[in-house]
Design an enzyme around this catalytic site. Sequence first.
Site, PDB file in Angstrom:
ATOM      1  N   CYS A 122       0.802  -1.218   0.000  1.00  0.00           N
ATOM      2  CA  CYS A 122       0.000   0.000   0.000  1.00  0.00           C
ATOM      3  C   CYS A 122       0.838   1.272   0.000  1.00  0.00           C
ATOM      4  O   CYS A 122       0.457   2.271  -0.620  1.00  0.00           O
ATOM      5  CB  CYS A 122      -0.993  -0.004   1.159  1.00  0.00           C
ATOM      6  SG  CYS A 122      -0.248  -0.155   2.787  1.00  0.00           S
ATOM      7  N   LYS A 195      -6.549  -8.997  10.959  1.00  0.00           N
ATOM      8  CA  LYS A 195      -6.466  -7.552  10.724  1.00  0.00           C
ATOM      9  C   LYS A 195      -7.822  -7.059  10.240  1.00  0.00           C
ATOM     10  O   LYS A 195      -8.294  -7.456   9.172  1.00  0.00           O
ATOM     11  CB  LYS A 195      -5.385  -7.230   9.699  1.00  0.00           C
ATOM     12  CG  LYS A 195      -5.212  -5.737   9.432  1.00  0.00           C
ATOM     13  CD  LYS A 195      -4.079  -5.493   8.451  1.00  0.00           C
ATOM     14  CE  LYS A 195      -3.890  -4.021   8.160  1.00  0.00           C
ATOM     15  NZ  LYS A 195      -2.791  -3.790   7.187  1.00  0.00           N
ATOM     16  N   ARG A 217     -10.802  -0.969   1.881  1.00  0.00           N
ATOM     17  CA  ARG A 217     -10.135  -2.265   2.013  1.00  0.00           C
ATOM     18  C   ARG A 217     -11.045  -3.336   2.615  1.00  0.00           C
ATOM     19  O   ARG A 217     -10.572  -4.362   3.082  1.00  0.00           O
ATOM     20  CB  ARG A 217      -8.858  -2.094   2.844  1.00  0.00           C
ATOM     21  CG  ARG A 217      -7.843  -1.201   2.127  1.00  0.00           C
ATOM     22  CD  ARG A 217      -6.570  -0.988   2.906  1.00  0.00           C
ATOM     23  NE  ARG A 217      -5.667  -0.184   2.108  1.00  0.00           N
ATOM     24  CZ  ARG A 217      -4.843   0.749   2.572  1.00  0.00           C
ATOM     25  NH1 ARG A 217      -4.824   0.987   3.883  1.00  0.00           N
ATOM     26  NH2 ARG A 217      -4.052   1.439   1.778  1.00  0.00           N
ATOM     27  N   LYS A 248      -4.935  -6.987  15.057  1.00  0.00           N
ATOM     28  CA  LYS A 248      -4.877  -5.543  14.803  1.00  0.00           C
ATOM     29  C   LYS A 248      -6.265  -5.053  14.400  1.00  0.00           C
ATOM     30  O   LYS A 248      -6.864  -5.639  13.495  1.00  0.00           O
ATOM     31  CB  LYS A 248      -3.864  -5.271  13.687  1.00  0.00           C
ATOM     32  CG  LYS A 248      -3.689  -3.812  13.321  1.00  0.00           C
ATOM     33  CD  LYS A 248      -2.683  -3.651  12.182  1.00  0.00           C
ATOM     34  CE  LYS A 248      -2.513  -2.172  11.859  1.00  0.00           C
ATOM     35  NZ  LYS A 248      -1.585  -1.970  10.721  1.00  0.00           N
ATOM     36  N   SER A 274      -2.428   3.305  15.404  1.00  0.00           N
ATOM     37  CA  SER A 274      -2.215   4.745  15.379  1.00  0.00           C
ATOM     38  C   SER A 274      -3.380   5.542  15.956  1.00  0.00           C
ATOM     39  O   SER A 274      -3.171   6.518  16.683  1.00  0.00           O
ATOM     40  CB  SER A 274      -1.928   5.197  13.950  1.00  0.00           C
ATOM     41  OG  SER A 274      -3.007   4.862  13.081  1.00  0.00           O
TER      42      SER A 274
END
Length: 323
Positions: A122, A195, A217, A248, A274
């Site tokens: 990505c 994920k 996504r 995640k 993040s």
Amino acid sequence: MTAPLIRPRRLRVSAGVRSLVRETVLTARDLVYPLFVVPGVKVKTEIASLPGAYHFSVDLAVAAAREAYELGIPAVLVFGLPEYKDARGSSAWDAGSPVQQAIKAIKAALPELVVISDVCLCQYTDHGHCGLLTGQLVENDATLAVLAKVAVSHAAAGADMVAPSDMMDGRVAAIREALDMNDYQDVAVMSYAVKYASAYYGPFRDAADSAPQFGDRHSYQMDPANAREALKEAALDIDEGADLIIVKPALAYLDIVRSVKDNTRVPVAAYNVSGEYAMVKAAAANGWIDEQRTVLETLTGMKRAGADIIITYHALDAARWLK
């Protein structure tokens, strides 16, 4: 009124007693520090959406890795921004790209530090998706050979582990086979097995310049509503040769961390992503929370949920506070 015979407070009366009976102990050895490397020399630029995290050129990435190592953090996870992008993400396997150069430099300077590399497309594709495209369709099977090529380039640079984060089906098997065929049998695969297609990734996409140029996504990352599917994904990656697996995000998925931990026999990492980090930093900057207490409580919760490893942008601060 009869006084209580059993008093749980007896084991809370002092810091010493609380320490003696503490069930979960967080240490710097539990942490992995993510590094973002960029082209250039002597670059250290704070990432606006991740205050306290930086874009580093390779030379200063080595210094940041050394700081982590000296604080007792055993591993770094390397991400990169390339000098060029194209439809195939060819800079992802370019030996001269920042990630490969950073891996090589960090391992030369700090051979005992574990270097993990993120394997995805990505950041390297001009369309921002994690795989090759036909029109606007992400092609799963065509992407596998490219991901394997990226992983081998990281192993050649000296990575101890490669961490595929793309969520293509079958990529762990493809990477394991490519590593073995190229005599990198000892390089481990730390798979982003679980994920989710999460809103918590926003600041990372700013940091890695990896936002998709169209669509989203959801066709390859997991639905946040699904729990049983996490066990399916984890089992598939382990069967394909994953040595460690990642869940995640972490904070809204601690039930998934516990379930995966209880149903697998490999080390499990939780990625404190993040958005989770940025929310704490923003609240702390406004004086709404105690940053140190909140961070350590949050990371302890991830370990209590079953995480053997915690990937976190808080790593340096947490390691200092834990000292």
